[in-house]
Scaffold this motif. Structure first.
Motif, PDB file in Angstrom:
ATOM      1  N   ARG A   1       0.830  -1.208   0.000  1.00  0.00           N
ATOM      2  CA  ARG A   1       0.000   0.000   0.000  1.00  0.00           C
ATOM      3  C   ARG A   1       0.866   1.261   0.000  1.00  0.00           C
ATOM      4  O   ARG A   1       0.644   2.181  -0.786  1.00  0.00           O
ATOM      5  N   ALA A   2       1.866   1.295   0.881  1.00  0.00           N
ATOM      6  CA  ALA A   2       2.729   2.470   0.975  1.00  0.00           C
ATOM      7  C   ALA A   2       3.501   2.706  -0.318  1.00  0.00           C
ATOM      8  O   ALA A   2       3.669   3.855  -0.739  1.00  0.00           O
ATOM      9  N   ASP A   3       3.948   1.626  -0.958  1.00  0.00           N
ATOM     10  CA  ASP A   3       4.694   1.749  -2.213  1.00  0.00           C
ATOM     11  C   ASP A   3       3.819   2.350  -3.308  1.00  0.00           C
ATOM     12  O   ASP A   3       4.272   3.195  -4.081  1.00  0.00           O
ATOM     13  N   VAL A   4       2.576   1.924  -3.379  1.00  0.00           N
ATOM     14  CA  VAL A   4       1.662   2.432  -4.399  1.00  0.00           C
ATOM     15  C   VAL A   4       1.275   3.875  -4.085  1.00  0.00           C
ATOM     16  O   VAL A   4       1.338   4.752  -4.957  1.00  0.00           O
ATOM     17  N   LEU A   5       0.875   4.135  -2.852  1.00  0.00           N
ATOM     18  CA  LEU A   5       0.428   5.486  -2.502  1.00  0.00           C
ATOM     19  C   LEU A   5       1.546   6.521  -2.610  1.00  0.00           C
ATOM     20  O   LEU A   5       1.279   7.691  -2.884  1.00  0.00           O
TER      21      LEU A   5
ATOM     22  N   ASP B   1     -12.952   6.978  -4.902  1.00  0.00           N
ATOM     23  CA  ASP B   1     -12.365   5.720  -4.464  1.00  0.00           C
ATOM     24  C   ASP B   1     -12.491   4.680  -5.566  1.00  0.00           C
ATOM     25  O   ASP B   1     -13.480   4.676  -6.304  1.00  0.00           O
TER      26      ASP B   1
ATOM     27  N   VAL C   1     -10.957   0.346  -6.430  1.00  0.00           N
ATOM     28  CA  VAL C   1     -10.245  -0.813  -5.904  1.00  0.00           C
ATOM     29  C   VAL C   1      -9.451  -1.432  -7.049  1.00  0.00           C
ATOM     30  O   VAL C   1     -10.018  -1.786  -8.089  1.00  0.00           O
TER      31      VAL C   1
ATOM     32  N   ALA D   1      -4.921   6.030  -9.997  1.00  0.00           N
ATOM     33  CA  ALA D   1      -4.647   4.841  -9.181  1.00  0.00           C
ATOM     34  C   ALA D   1      -3.867   3.800  -9.983  1.00  0.00           C
ATOM     35  O   ALA D   1      -2.889   3.224  -9.481  1.00  0.00           O
TER      36      ALA D   1
ATOM     37  N   LEU E   1       0.044   2.411  -9.317  1.00  0.00           N
ATOM     38  CA  LEU E   1       0.390   0.992  -9.198  1.00  0.00           C
ATOM     39  C   LEU E   1       1.487   0.622 -10.177  1.00  0.00           C
ATOM     40  O   LEU E   1       2.463  -0.048  -9.818  1.00  0.00           O
TER      41      LEU E   1
ATOM     42  N   THR F   1      -5.766  -7.238  -3.919  1.00  0.00           N
ATOM     43  CA  THR F   1      -6.679  -6.119  -4.133  1.00  0.00           C
ATOM     44  C   THR F   1      -6.234  -4.989  -3.210  1.00  0.00           C
ATOM     45  O   THR F   1      -5.690  -5.234  -2.127  1.00  0.00           O
ATOM     46  N   LEU F   2      -6.457  -3.762  -3.671  1.00  0.00           N
ATOM     47  CA  LEU F   2      -6.021  -2.609  -2.901  1.00  0.00           C
ATOM     48  C   LEU F   2      -6.999  -1.456  -3.119  1.00  0.00           C
ATOM     49  O   LEU F   2      -7.123  -0.951  -4.234  1.00  0.00           O
TER      50      LEU F   2
ATOM     51  N   VAL G   1      -8.041   2.330  -3.107  1.00  0.00           N
ATOM     52  CA  VAL G   1      -7.269   3.565  -3.249  1.00  0.00           C
ATOM     53  C   VAL G   1      -8.222   4.754  -3.194  1.00  0.00           C
ATOM     54  O   VAL G   1      -9.252   4.753  -3.872  1.00  0.00           O
TER      55      VAL G   1
END
Length: 87
Positions: free
Chosen positions: A2-6, A23, A25, A54, A58, A78-79, A81
């Motif tokens: 999550r941190a890497d993507v955000l 939002d 996903v 998003a 990714l 799944t993530l 965002v």
């Protein structure tokens, strides 16, 4: 992950200007070495700028290799965002 993507998430100027947020996903498959094999939207935002931001985040992220004990083959994640232009 999550941190890497955000960390790669860039809020589109159109969302900032309009003060909008949304939002979505992401659904994606990662190889054990951290290579992104596929990416798609499991749940779309009503705003295409949110979806595109998003997915771009990714694809730009450097995903880590699997830790010992994780699957030996590709794994699907799944993530959720949140992309906010109104913060």
């Amino acid at each position: 992950v999550r941190a890497d993507v955000l960390a790669q998430l860039t809020v589109p100027q159109i969302l900032i200007d309009a003060g909008l947020s949304g939002d979505c996903v992401l659904e994606f498959t990662v190889a054990p070495d951290g290579t992104l094999l596929s990416a798609s939207l499991l749940t779309k935002s009503g705003l295409s700028a949110v979806n595109l931001a998003a997915l771009a985040a990714l694809r730009a992220a450097r995903l880590p290799a699997f830790l010992p004990g994780m699957p030996a083959g590709p794994h699907r994640f799944t993530l959720p965002v949140h992309v906010a232009g109104n913060s």
